[in-house]
Design a protein around this motif. Structure first.
Motif, mmCIF file in Angstrom:
data_model
loop_
_atom_site.group_PDB
_atom_site.id
_atom_site.type_symbol
_atom_site.label_atom_id
_atom_site.label_comp_id
_atom_site.label_asym_id
_atom_site.label_seq_id
_atom_site.Cartn_x
_atom_site.Cartn_y
_atom_site.Cartn_z
ATOM 1 N N LYS A 1 -39.879 -39.635 20.743
ATOM 2 C CA LYS A 1 -39.142 -39.349 19.511
ATOM 3 C C LYS A 1 -38.420 -38.004 19.629
ATOM 4 O O LYS A 1 -38.687 -37.071 18.878
ATOM 5 N N PRO A 2 -37.482 -37.888 20.579
ATOM 6 C CA PRO A 2 -36.770 -36.617 20.705
ATOM 7 C C PRO A 2 -35.794 -36.424 19.549
ATOM 8 O O PRO A 2 -35.440 -37.370 18.849
ATOM 9 N N GLU A 3 -35.369 -35.194 19.355
ATOM 10 C CA GLU A 3 -34.369 -34.918 18.315
ATOM 11 C C GLU A 3 -33.038 -35.575 18.649
ATOM 12 O O GLU A 3 -32.315 -35.988 17.760
ATOM 13 N N LEU A 4 -32.711 -35.659 19.922
ATOM 14 C CA LEU A 4 -31.462 -36.289 20.354
ATOM 15 C C LEU A 4 -31.600 -37.800 20.212
ATOM 16 O O LEU A 4 -32.427 -38.422 20.867
ATOM 17 N N LYS A 5 -30.801 -38.388 19.324
ATOM 18 C CA LYS A 5 -30.921 -39.815 19.013
ATOM 19 C C LYS A 5 -30.026 -40.670 19.902
ATOM 20 O O LYS A 5 -30.444 -41.700 20.402
ATOM 21 N N ASN A 6 -28.774 -40.259 20.094
ATOM 22 C CA ASN A 6 -27.812 -41.010 20.896
ATOM 23 C C ASN A 6 -26.822 -40.055 21.543
ATOM 24 O O ASN A 6 -26.622 -38.950 21.074
#
Length: 125
Positions: free
Chosen positions: A34-39
């Motif tokens: 669940k990283p902050e970077l989504k896409n």
């Protein structure tokens, strides 16, 4: 065959779609954890000075502003490669002729699949 070899074949589809003027979008998806970077997205910019892409980092927290950078495809490639298998397991190429999906499985093996096109027209960034 390593996932790097399959990714090279995938990237050939990207370059071919740009030459043919059918490149609509590239999306990195299926994050690891669940990283902050989504896409990460690449959108085309066809201009008089050649082809460029708008690279967009999309973040999970709503209060974190997305980051956008204009660059050449050559400059975007190492960024895409650096996020493979560290943050993302899937890269999707959308063209007006077909969609091409590159996936890395849990064993580190890459696969390419082709499907019907999602986009009918190229929309520039």
């Amino acid at each position: 065959m390593t996932y790097e070899d399959d990714f090279k074949m995938f990237w050939q589809h990207v370059e071919e779609s740009i030459k043919e003027g059918t490149f609509a979008k590239l999306t990195m998806a299926k994050t690891i954890g669940k990283p902050e970077l989504k896409n990460i997205f690449l959108r085309p910019i066809y201009g008089d000075d050649g082809f460029k892409v708008l690279l967009k980092y999309s973040f999970r927290p709503k209060d974190t502003e997305d980051i956008e950078e204009e660059m050449t495809l050559v400059e975007a490639l190492p960024i895409i490669k650096s996020h493979l298998k560290t943050f993302f397991l899937t890269v999707l190429l959308f063209t007006t002729e077909k969609d091409v999906t590159f996936k890395i499985n849990k064993k580190g093996i890459g696969t390419l699949t082709e499907g019907y096109p999602t986009f009918k027209n190229v929309t520039q960034a």
